[in-house]
Design a protein around this motif. Structure first.
Motif, PDB file in Angstrom:
ATOM      1  N   UNK A 254       0.827  -1.209   0.000  1.00 40.91           N
ATOM      2  CA  UNK A 254       0.000   0.000   0.000  1.00 40.91           C
ATOM      3  C   UNK A 254       0.863   1.261   0.000  1.00 40.91           C
ATOM      4  N   UNK A 255       1.842   1.321   0.901  1.00 44.07           N
ATOM      5  CA  UNK A 255       2.650   2.536   1.022  1.00 44.07           C
ATOM      6  C   UNK A 255       3.488   2.787  -0.224  1.00 44.07           C
ATOM      7  N   UNK A 256       3.775   1.737  -0.980  1.00 39.25           N
ATOM      8  CA  UNK A 256       4.535   1.917  -2.220  1.00 39.25           C
ATOM      9  C   UNK A 256       3.667   2.484  -3.335  1.00 39.25           C
ATOM     10  N   UNK A 348      18.250  -6.096  -3.251  1.00 38.67           N
ATOM     11  CA  UNK A 348      18.971  -6.277  -1.998  1.00 38.67           C
ATOM     12  C   UNK A 348      19.536  -4.941  -1.514  1.00 38.67           C
ATOM     13  N   UNK A 349      19.592  -4.775  -0.199  1.00 39.40           N
ATOM     14  CA  UNK A 349      20.205  -3.599   0.411  1.00 39.40           C
ATOM     15  C   UNK A 349      20.814  -3.998   1.751  1.00 39.40           C
ATOM     16  N   UNK A 361      15.934  -7.756   1.755  1.00 42.61           N
ATOM     17  CA  UNK A 361      15.600  -8.245   0.420  1.00 42.61           C
ATOM     18  C   UNK A 361      14.109  -8.023   0.189  1.00 42.61           C
ATOM     19  N   UNK A 362      13.781  -7.206  -0.803  1.00 37.60           N
ATOM     20  CA  UNK A 362      12.383  -7.000  -1.175  1.00 37.60           C
ATOM     21  C   UNK A 362      12.169  -7.596  -2.556  1.00 37.60           C
ATOM     22  N   UNK A 394       9.559  -0.396  -9.495  1.00 36.28           N
ATOM     23  CA  UNK A 394       8.652  -0.894  -8.460  1.00 36.28           C
ATOM     24  C   UNK A 394       9.413  -1.469  -7.272  1.00 36.28           C
ATOM     25  N   UNK A 395      10.503  -2.178  -7.549  1.00 39.56           N
ATOM     26  CA  UNK A 395      11.299  -2.740  -6.451  1.00 39.56           C
ATOM     27  C   UNK A 395      11.901  -1.629  -5.597  1.00 39.56           C
ATOM     28  N   UNK A 396      12.362  -0.577  -6.223  1.00 40.63           N
ATOM     29  CA  UNK A 396      12.947   0.525  -5.457  1.00 40.63           C
ATOM     30  C   UNK A 396      11.873   1.248  -4.645  1.00 40.63           C
ATOM     31  N   UNK A 397      10.683   1.445  -5.223  1.00 41.00           N
ATOM     32  CA  UNK A 397       9.602   2.064  -4.467  1.00 41.00           C
ATOM     33  C   UNK A 397       9.237   1.218  -3.251  1.00 41.00           C
ATOM     34  N   UNK A 398       9.215  -0.093  -3.456  1.00 45.14           N
ATOM     35  CA  UNK A 398       8.877  -0.987  -2.349  1.00 45.14           C
ATOM     36  C   UNK A 398       9.927  -0.903  -1.251  1.00 45.14           C
ATOM     37  N   UNK A 399      11.203  -0.926  -1.624  1.00 40.87           N
ATOM     38  CA  UNK A 399      12.271  -0.849  -0.626  1.00 40.87           C
ATOM     39  C   UNK A 399      12.202   0.460   0.150  1.00 40.87           C
TER      40      UNK A 399
END
Length: 428
Positions: A254-256, A348-349, A361-362, A394-399
């Protein structure tokens, strides 16, 4: 009966793989006796002394059998000055034909012997009846039915080659536990593991708050069942729905800003070392009933996992062995979708959090029904440049949303100084 000498603040050794150095002769204590009963008192006294006195006597003493005398097997004595070992305790108390108690503890170096991958620790993970956890404990029940936990030892464990601030402990109690079925049995396993961990922490005086005695066991197992002879109409049946709507996971998806009606769930371990969240737009009971149905290219499933300290090293090693780590896929990028592979991208971060260096990991998975159309020449389908770019965005927004969620695990654990490590394409 021969007893193994003990020394205050020095635990027994384990015989396990990767042991660096064992000290002392192997001591095996056997007490033979004829069958026929009358052994309960002696067996209880034996239980109290066995395994360096680390076993939870109050919980186990009423469970020991009366029919046969017990046998104690415990390895090693104590570490001598300048000697080093990964091992802490390896002990078994057995009553032939009537049950046993087996415990092991080892310094957590370099990595966990049990998997801490998302696929193995999320609710509904495919390890069958082994999916159990306890609120307040970092641990699970493995596929062999043994409970394992990780306990921190902030001041460091003695007798190690390097600074070690955590241990893993396994316990397997094969006795008629009070209560019904597997949950009652595994609750005794966790209680035993906690007692052993707390005893070692006290012996070594390595600091930290003792682990609380387990009070509740959560079953995270889910199964797919069907009544159709052809195997169709499969539906998911969950024995329990742990962590559904859990506060730390509630904002995932949701927050992404991803569209859809998101439902989230997560682990209930309340751990400084591990956190798991997953979320989906699909109806959890029947995906065909999802309303509205997601459009092509829409994000439909996401996850976020964090591993701190030694669990982080374990996670990286486990993903690397299967070719799914950043290091393994560094510099690789493809748009070719292989049939049967998940259309999922992982990012990964690494951060510094309350328990030290932490890996995150997202993952994002997009509705891929349009991706699997083969071209006329038979080539594998590919993502367009726009679709592939959308995955990264999308992955970066999620992270970013995961790291900044005020109710999420990273904020709870005061994570900062985050470094982006790279992407891993799940469709490779």
């Amino acid at each position: 009966m021969v007893e193994v000498p003990q020394r205050l603040r020095k635990p027994l050794l384990i015989v396990l793989p990767l042991v660096l150095l064992l000290s002392g002769a192997v001591v095996v204590v056997f007490v033979d006796g004829a069958m026929g009963g009358g052994h309960a008192a002696a067996n209880r006294a034996q239980l109290k002394r066995a395994c360096a006195g680390l076993l939870p006597y109050e919980e186990l003493s009423s469970l020991v059998p009366d029919e046969v005398e017990g046998e104690v097997s415990q390895y090693g004595t104590v570490l001598q000055p300048d000697e080093q070992s990964r091992s802490l305790v390896n002990c078994a108390v057995t009553w032939p034909g009537y049950g046993s108690v087996r415990v092991r503890a080892a310094a957590l170096v370099p990595t966990m012997p049990m998997s801490v991958k998302l696929e193995d620790i999320a609710a509904g993970a495919p390890d069958g009846e082994g999916s159990y956890e306890v609120p307040g404990l970092t641990g699970r029940v493995d596929e062999d039915g043994r409970a394992w936990i990780v306990a921190e030892c902030a001041g460091g464990l003695d007798g190690q080659v390097r600074d070690v601030s955590a241990m893993y402990v396994t316990a397997d109690v094969d006795l008629p536990a009070p209560g019904k079925g597997k949950p009652a049995e595994h609750l005794v396993d966790f209680t035993t593991a906690v007692q052993v961990a707390n005893g070692i922490t006290e012996m070594q005086d390595c600091g930290g708050t003792p682990l609380a005695k387990p009070r509740q066991l959560i079953d995270t197992y889910e199964a797919e069942v069907t009544a159709d002879p052809d195997g169709g109409n499969i539906r998911t049946v969950r024995i329990d729905e742990p962590g559904l709507g859990l506060k730390k996971c509630r904002g995932l998806g949701k927050r992404a800003g991803f569209p859809g009606n998101w439902t989230a769930s997560g682990d209930m371990q309340d751990s400084r070392l591990l956190s798991v969240c997953t979320a989906t737009v699909w109806d959890r009971e029947d995906p065909t009933e999802t309303d509205p149905m997601p459009e092509a290219d829409a994000v439909v499933d996401v996850s976020a996992v964090s591993w701190a300290g030694p669990l982080g090293r374990s996670a990286i090693d486990q993903y690397d062995r299967e070719g799914d780590s950043v290091a393994f896929q560094e510099g690789r990028r493809t748009k070719v979708i292989r049939e049967g592979e998940p259309a999922e991208l992982a990012l990964w971060a690494r951060s510094t959090c309350a328990a030290g260096s932490t890996y995150h990991r997202v993952t994002v998975q997009m509705e891929a029904s349009d991706f699997y159309d083969y071209s006329e020449d038979g080539e594998l389908p590919t993502l367009s440049e726009g679709q592939r770019t959308a995955y990264s965005q999308n992955a970066r927004k999620l992270l970013d949303s995961y790291l900044t969620d005020p109710d999420g695990w990273p904020r709870q654990q005061r994570c900062h100084d985050t470094e982006i490590l790279g992407e891993v394409e799940g469709w490779r």
